[in-house]
Design an enzyme around this catalytic site. Structure first.
Site, mmCIF file in Angstrom:
data_model
loop_
_atom_site.group_PDB
_atom_site.id
_atom_site.type_symbol
_atom_site.label_atom_id
_atom_site.label_comp_id
_atom_site.label_asym_id
_atom_site.label_seq_id
_atom_site.Cartn_x
_atom_site.Cartn_y
_atom_site.Cartn_z
ATOM 1 N N LYS A 1 -17.226 -17.404 32.796
ATOM 2 C CA LYS A 1 -17.493 -16.927 31.453
ATOM 3 C C LYS A 1 -18.956 -17.116 31.048
ATOM 4 O O LYS A 1 -19.611 -16.183 30.584
ATOM 5 C CB LYS A 1 -16.580 -17.690 30.489
ATOM 6 C CG LYS A 1 -16.739 -17.319 29.073
ATOM 7 C CD LYS A 1 -16.106 -18.394 28.201
ATOM 8 C CE LYS A 1 -16.905 -19.661 28.322
ATOM 9 N NZ LYS A 1 -16.591 -20.655 27.301
ATOM 10 N N THR A 2 -19.438 -18.315 31.245
ATOM 11 C CA THR A 2 -20.820 -18.592 30.846
ATOM 12 C C THR A 2 -21.791 -17.756 31.668
ATOM 13 O O THR A 2 -22.789 -17.266 31.166
ATOM 14 C CB THR A 2 -21.135 -20.080 31.033
ATOM 15 O OG1 THR A 2 -20.089 -20.828 30.421
ATOM 16 C CG2 THR A 2 -22.444 -20.439 30.379
ATOM 17 N N ARG B 1 -10.090 -28.438 33.885
ATOM 18 C CA ARG B 1 -11.446 -28.975 34.034
ATOM 19 C C ARG B 1 -11.697 -29.414 35.465
ATOM 20 O O ARG B 1 -12.834 -29.630 35.862
ATOM 21 C CB ARG B 1 -11.686 -30.188 33.121
ATOM 22 C CG ARG B 1 -11.653 -29.946 31.613
ATOM 23 C CD ARG B 1 -12.448 -28.776 31.177
ATOM 24 N NE ARG B 1 -11.613 -27.573 31.122
ATOM 25 C CZ ARG B 1 -12.079 -26.341 31.055
ATOM 26 N NH1 ARG B 1 -13.369 -26.131 31.058
ATOM 27 N NH2 ARG B 1 -11.272 -25.304 30.989
ATOM 28 N N GLN C 1 -7.147 -21.256 25.509
ATOM 29 C CA GLN C 1 -7.959 -22.443 25.282
ATOM 30 C C GLN C 1 -8.288 -22.628 23.811
ATOM 31 O O GLN C 1 -9.265 -23.283 23.448
ATOM 32 C CB GLN C 1 -9.242 -22.385 26.105
ATOM 33 C CG GLN C 1 -8.969 -22.481 27.585
ATOM 34 C CD GLN C 1 -10.253 -22.591 28.388
ATOM 35 O OE1 GLN C 1 -11.000 -23.538 28.261
ATOM 36 N NE2 GLN C 1 -10.512 -21.592 29.216
ATOM 37 N N ASP D 1 -19.522 -16.720 21.840
ATOM 38 C CA ASP D 1 -18.828 -17.511 22.858
ATOM 39 C C ASP D 1 -17.593 -18.138 22.219
ATOM 40 O O ASP D 1 -17.570 -18.363 21.014
ATOM 41 C CB ASP D 1 -19.797 -18.605 23.335
ATOM 42 C CG ASP D 1 -19.309 -19.293 24.592
ATOM 43 O OD1 ASP D 1 -18.358 -18.786 25.207
ATOM 44 O OD2 ASP D 1 -19.882 -20.338 24.943
ATOM 45 N N GLU D 2 -16.585 -18.450 22.988
ATOM 46 C CA GLU D 2 -15.382 -19.136 22.498
ATOM 47 C C GLU D 2 -14.817 -18.453 21.248
ATOM 48 O O GLU D 2 -14.528 -19.094 20.248
ATOM 49 C CB GLU D 2 -15.697 -20.596 22.164
ATOM 50 C CG GLU D 2 -16.370 -21.374 23.268
ATOM 51 C CD GLU D 2 -15.425 -21.851 24.357
ATOM 52 O OE1 GLU D 2 -14.276 -21.344 24.404
ATOM 53 O OE2 GLU D 2 -15.845 -22.714 25.149
#
Length: 899
Positions: free
Chosen positions: A71-72, A698, A350, A260-261
DNA sequence: CCCTCACACCATAGC
DNA sequence: GGTGTGAGGG
């Protein structure tokens, strides 16, 4: 306006286009190209979906990016792409993140992609709040503030509210300021002003004075020239609505918006984004459809991703098919939008900030809000092993109401470990065992930097810190008890704040009498009253009072000194370098001396922290810039130069990844947290599950889940049962650790039965899930006393029966619930007693339910953890017991048995 | 009138 | 284990 000129040249050149780009970025990008096809380096190695997400620069784009799908990388490459192809100048890109960490990382990674020099000019890359501050400083006067306003933290806010509650003549015990602060936060998260809140909400606090208090609060903030966190979003929204010209400036300015997010945006952030993203055109939208969605989006998303690889010209939903998604926002009108180059990236699985007002619905509704949106899914996971991914996917599948992505990986290494599930007797053993595991990894040449312990609640951290200190194991706590929250730092900052903003009464009140100058409550009240009466800041009021004869000589002299000090420092503000000034302030105020003269153990550490504070100021331009940083960032940046294990909450772990992850505390009541269940019901549980999912995903290679049977909460030892999430893990991907015997010789912690059968067979069992639901539903008690309630006792009894049937034996329920004690030598006596207690099981449950306690002072009792002892005192169901070996402890009566 | 010490009460997560 | 509040001494 000074300080904002960096992007001004472009302000009036809305049509600046590639050809006009003077910055040399395009040229640099050309240089960066190397492939024969002319594919720039930065696009290499992207998979087709990622590449589509990067190259679909025009129109609205939603990227549904599962955990670990890059994603980043997509976000940063997209920005690099926009810049490198000259589509926009750095100052024309608005990029919003949730955390400072994410913002920092993005800056850095874009820098790597296209060269540092090109990123420095990205002034609008930051968190919602930092961008909010920037907007608000520019237009402060439109919100009734001056541009040097200060930002209050939660602590200040609560103190202020408390004052207001008292001023209203309300009992601040019955109406806690904290509760109201929470309400305020909720309102502001929804973008609601005092006149817009629901009548019921307004009435529910302070004898119906909710609305009045809200108004008084906002007025007070204005006179203090301050704002709270919510205002950083709320004020800009109101400014945009009230001043279309201002909004227009930004419409012209921002050519590309990236978020983002996105799943974590709350209503206010959503409004803010929509205002910025929507360029209203003339034709009003026809028709109206309520916001129900999901299926449409999901279906479209699937269709998109299945054919998306074919070409980079995305098949877009035609604008005509536009469905006007959400109810019209106030002051915004219901207009058709021109294509907006907005790209939101998120993962509905998330979404873990519901408690902060986040609306998952925002992401689920994206294509309604932005008609013609391209939806791209990233489902290829590059991070974790197949086992970890399998465990996480299986767990999250228990949630309803999700897009339903399927993460996959090509990775298939038979060497990969399964997900380990471990049990420990109590939190201390858990910390010991994890410490040992970390050291074992270390011996296999793993870096501590690659390991993390992720906890549900921050109080869990202490056990690990204690243990690691004795082991001499390096660790760092991320987002824990924060630097700025320390007493000495807050004091020092209060001095600085008053110097920077003489109207900051809250800061002033904090330090007028620090170090002790003989200014007590009475004097402070007098300053306060004078300030109110004269409508001046308290600092000025203090100066006035010092010159009048309304005070006794002693406080008067003290005040005079305080006032003179601040006057001097304020004068020095412009002329003295800020770090120097800061040191002077702490010296001259006597603050450093105060700690030097303090003989307590903490004093040296506090002095050290103060030095650190001064050091950290050096990076900032001015005192004001530093104060703003502190208010927004809240966490001291720690260098990662040292090899250390990270300890943090699951919430702050989002977006990070580690080779090895430990997830302790998977017990009912803690995780899922009882309060989440009580307050959020089913959706609360689902959010907890998403949090568990975040935790699992994670990990790259090694993942260890732990639960304990005894945990200390508020100083009381409580018996606990494993989290239902443990049951929700797929057997094929987990490995039950079967040797918990290194400490105290507990033997097989699962009592010889397999883990799954011991737990009632988990997935296929007839009573598993519903049994847990009963616990949640029947239990009215708060977390702290949950396990003393009749409901739990009953559940426990049921559980025993169920398990017994399963095992075909009849032994103590404590034993198989916890799974310990079979071969325990050290606690051998415990086993007998536990059994004894089981026989009395019904009686114990009854006595807990009916009477506070069935014990008397002086009774001899047995406790599983502490052994034998005598009852020293009884307080309801809490017993104070002098144990023969363990000393005096307080325990709940349900956990001891008469001897 | 101010300071110190003991005690009560409390802790999900964070920009 | 931390913090805010109350009583008592200075």
């Amino acid at each position: 306006m000074s300080g904002f000129s960096e992007d001004m040249p472009f302000f009036d050149e809305p049509n600046a286009r590639p050809a006009a780009a003077p910055s040399g970025i395009a040229a640099r990008a050309m240089a960066a190209r190397s492939g024969q096809n002319g594919v720039p380096d930065y696009l290499k190695g992207l998979n087709p979906e990622q590449r589509l997400a990067v190259e679909t620069t025009e129109g609205p784009v939603l990227v549904l990016a599962g955990a670990g799908t890059g994603k980043t990388r997509v976000l940063t490459t997209r920005i690099a792409h926009i810049l490198a192809t000259g589509r926009a100048f750095p100052s024309q890109i608005l990029a919003v993140t949730f955390t400072n960490k994410a913002a920092r990382e993005m800056k850095q990674r874009i820098g790597i992609l296209i060269g540092e020099g090109n990123v420095e000019g990205m002034p609008w890359l930051g968190t919602f709040h930092s961008i909010g501050v920037k907007l608000l400083r520019r237009h402060a006067e439109l919100a009734g503030l001056k541009s040097d306003f200060t930002i209050l933290d939660t602590d200040d806010v609560v103190r202020l509210i408390k004052q207001l509650i008292q001023a209203e003549g309300l009992d601040d015990k019955r109406w806690p300021a904290k509760t109201f602060a929470q309400m305020l936060d909720n309102w502001k998260n929804k973008g609601l002003g005092p006149d817009e809140i629901a009548e019921g909400d307004a009435r529910s606090f302070g004898n119906g004075k909710g609305r009045q208090l809200y108004k008084a609060y906002q007025e007070r903030l204005q006179t203090l020239n301050s704002c709270d966190f919510g205002d950083l979003l709320y004020h800009p929204i109101r400014i945009f609505r009230a001043y279309p010209d201002v909004l227009k400036e930004y419409h012209r300015k921002f050519k590309y918006i990236l978020v983002d997010e996105y799943q974590d945006t709350n209503t206010a952030q959503y409004m803010w984004l929509r205002l910025l993203a929507q360029r209203p055109q003339s034709s009003p939208l026809e028709g109206e459809v309520p916001a129900k969605r999901a299926e449409g989006v999901a279906a479209e998303g699937t269709a998109q991703s299945s054919n998306s690889t074919a070409s980079s010209t995305a098949a877009r939903t035609p604008p005509d098919r536009a469905s006007p998604g959400h109810p019209p926002l106030k002051g915004e009108g219901n207009r058709r939008s021109s294509p907006i180059n907005i790209c939101c990236v998120g993962d509905d699985d998330q979404s873990i900030y519901g408690w902060r007002g986040a609306e998952v619905d925002n992401i689920l509704r994206f294509d309604k809000d932005f008609p013609g949106a391209t939806i791209i899914r990233l489902e290829r996971n590059y991070r974790s092993t197949a086992h970890i991914l399998g465990a996480a996917s299986h767990l999250i599948a228990h949630n309803e109401g999700r897009f339903g992505k399927t993460l996959f990986t090509d990775r298939d290494d038979p060497e990969d470990d399964k997900v380990h599930v471990h049990a420990a007797w109590d939190s201390e053993e858990e910390a010991r065992a994890i410490g040992d595991a970390i050291e074992a990894y270390q011996r296999q040449k793993h870096n501590l930097n690659d390991m993390a312990i992720l906890v549900r609640a921050s109080f869990q951290m202490r056990a690990f810190e204690d243990r690691f200190i004795t082991l001499g194991l390096n660790y760092r706590v991320i987002g824990g008890p924060r630097f700025y929250e320390r007493l000495e730092i807050r004091d020092a900052l209060a001095f600085f704040r008053v110097v920077a903003n003489g109207g900051d009464d809250l800061a002033f009140e904090r330090i007028v009498n620090v170090p002790k100058r003989g200014l007590g409550e009475a004097t402070i009240r007098q300053i306060h009253d004078t300030a109110r009466a004269m409508r001046i800041p308290m600092l000025e009021a203090a100066a006035t009072l010092a010159e009048s004869d309304e005070l006794k000589p002693k406080p008067r002299a003290a005040l005079r000194e305080v006032a003179a000090n601040f006057e001097r420092w304020q004068k020095a503000l412009e002329s003295t370098p800020h770090t120097e000034l800061a040191e002077t302030i702490l010296e001259e105020s006597g603050y450093t001396d105060m700690w030097k003269n303090d003989r307590s153990a903490e004093a040296p550490g506090r002095l050290e922290n103060l030095k650190e504070l001064i050091r950290s100021m050096e990076e900032y331009e001015s005192l004001r810039a530093f104060l703003e940083h502190v208010a927004l960032v809240m966490e001291a940046e720690q260098g990662e130069s040292q090899d250390a294990v990270s300890i943090m909450t699951l919430h702050s772990a989002k977006g990070l990844e580690f080779e090895t992850v430990f997830l302790p505390g998977w017990e009912e009541g803690l995780f899922p947290h009882q309060r989440a269940l009580d307050e959020g019901g089913r959706s609360g549980l689902e959010e907890e599950r998403r949090l568990a999912y975040v935790g699992l995903t994670r990990a790259k290679k090694n993942l260890h889940i732990w639960f304990v049977s005894n945990r200390q909460i508020h100083g009381l030892w409580q018996s606990t049962i494993p989290s239902r999430f443990v049951d929700e893990l797929p057997e094929t991907h987990i490995d039950i650790a079967d040797s918990g015997n290194s400490y105290g010789g507990y033997g097989n912690p699962y009592g010889g039965g397999s883990f799954a059968s011991g737990r009632g067979g988990g997935r296929q069992n007839p009573y598993g899930a519903s049994r847990f639901d009963n616990i949640g539903a029947k239990d009215q008690g708060s977390f702290s006393n949950t396990y003393a309630t009749p409901g739990w006792q009953r559940a426990q009894a049921n559980r025993t029966e169920a398990t017994d049937r399963n095992w075909g034996t009849r032994s103590g329920h404590q034993v198989e619930r916890i799974g310990y004690g079979e071969t325990d030598s050290g606690y051998g006596a415990g086993r007998t007693s536990v059994k004894g207690r089981t026989i009395e099981g019904e009686l114990v449950a009854k006595s807990v339910a009916d009477t506070p306690s069935a014990f008397n002072v002086g009774d001899r009792v047995f406790h599983q953890k502490f052994g034998n002892g005598n009852i020293a005192a009884i307080d309801g169901n809490k017993l104070t017991i002098d144990f023969d070996k363990a000393g005096q402890k307080r325990v709940l009566d349900g956990f001891v048995a008469p001897v």
